[in-house]
Design an enzyme around this catalytic site. Sequence first.
Site, PDB file in Angstrom:
ATOM      1  N   HIS A  72      31.190  -4.248  22.803  1.00  0.00           N
ATOM      2  CA  HIS A  72      29.848  -3.898  23.545  1.00  0.00           C
ATOM      3  C   HIS A  72      29.373  -4.662  24.487  1.00  0.00           C
ATOM      4  CE1 HIS A  72      29.060  -6.152  19.789  1.00  0.00           C
ATOM      5  NE2 HIS A  72      28.091  -6.551  20.447  1.00  0.00           N
ATOM      6  N   HIS A 118      25.884  -6.279  26.129  1.00  0.00           N
ATOM      7  CA  HIS A 118      24.684  -6.358  26.216  1.00  0.00           C
ATOM      8  C   HIS A 118      23.906  -6.063  27.682  1.00  0.00           C
ATOM      9  CE1 HIS A 118      24.465  -7.891  22.128  1.00  0.00           C
ATOM     10  NE2 HIS A 118      25.162  -8.282  22.329  1.00  0.00           N
TER      11      HIS A 118
HETATM   12  P1  AMP Z   1      26.866  -9.088  19.046  1.00  0.00           P
HETATM   13  O1  AMP Z   1      26.065 -10.264  18.361  1.00  0.00           O
HETATM   14  O2  AMP Z   1      27.147  -9.131  20.391  1.00  0.00           O
HETATM   15  O3  AMP Z   1      27.874  -8.542  18.219  1.00  0.00           O
HETATM   16  O4  AMP Z   1      25.688  -8.023  19.172  1.00  0.00           O
HETATM   17  C1  AMP Z   1      25.355  -6.961  18.080  1.00  0.00           C
HETATM   18  C2  AMP Z   1      24.269  -6.112  18.599  1.00  0.00           C
HETATM   19  O5  AMP Z   1      24.048  -5.002  17.791  1.00  0.00           O
HETATM   20  C3  AMP Z   1      23.123  -7.204  18.135  1.00  0.00           C
HETATM   21  O6  AMP Z   1      22.213  -7.457  19.152  1.00  0.00           O
HETATM   22  C4  AMP Z   1      22.160  -6.082  16.986  1.00  0.00           C
HETATM   23  O7  AMP Z   1      20.889  -6.276  16.969  1.00  0.00           O
HETATM   24  C5  AMP Z   1      22.807  -4.775  17.376  1.00  0.00           C
HETATM   25  N1  AMP Z   1      22.906  -3.927  16.515  1.00  0.00           N
HETATM   26  C6  AMP Z   1      23.580  -3.819  15.113  1.00  0.00           C
HETATM   27  N2  AMP Z   1      23.424  -2.635  14.626  1.00  0.00           N
HETATM   28  C7  AMP Z   1      22.969  -1.890  15.517  1.00  0.00           C
HETATM   29  C8  AMP Z   1      22.524  -0.638  15.047  1.00  0.00           C
HETATM   30  N3  AMP Z   1      22.879  -0.056  14.145  1.00  0.00           N
HETATM   31  N4  AMP Z   1      21.841   0.315  16.275  1.00  0.00           N
HETATM   32  C9  AMP Z   1      21.563  -0.576  17.250  1.00  0.00           C
HETATM   33  N5  AMP Z   1      21.830  -1.856  17.384  1.00  0.00           N
HETATM   34  C10 AMP Z   1      22.446  -2.455  16.502  1.00  0.00           C
END
Ligand code: AMP
Length: 136
Positions: A101, A103
């Site tokens: 993903h 950001h």
């Molecule tokens: P990373 O630390 O780069 O893996 O980012 C994962 C991101 O996903 C974090 O910013 C979380 O807040 C977000 N996240 C986790 N679960 C969900 C969800 N079900 N819906 C939306 N965002 C999520």
Amino acid sequence: MKDTNCIFCKIANGEIPSSTVYEDDDFRVILDLGPAAKGHALILPKEHYKDVCELDETVAAKILPLGAKIGAGMKKSLGCAGFNLVQNNGAAAGQTVLHFHMHVIPRYEGGPEMVTWTPGKDEEMADTAAKIKSAL
Ligand code: AMP
Ligand code: ZN
């Protein structure tokens, strides 16, 4: 390929509801549940790739233009002054969900500092560069 145990596969393919801001054949862009700033979004490919190293090249080529489109939309709609594109690979780099993903984080004038580091010094820079070069 989808991973049946992956929450981002389920969100990207509409099996779990999300605050979707954009969707096409390859991607869904959703709002992050724990936003670093108002409007913080995540670009999710609909196929499962663990991280940037696994990404299909055709899909990869579409991600930066999509990040630019979402960021420009945030500037128009939310009034942010800029935005960061941030992408974590591996737990050591802060990746908590093992589905690639990107950001897209809006940045507001006077907002909190983030995505920052203290510059250091590498006394073995030539050796470091040679090591990386030899592995490519
Ligand atoms: P990373 O630390 O780069 O893996 O980012 C994962 C991101 O996903 C974090 O910013 C979380 O807040 C977000 N996240 C986790 N679960 C969900 C969800 N079900 N819906 C939306 N965002 C999520
Ligand atoms: Zn997945």
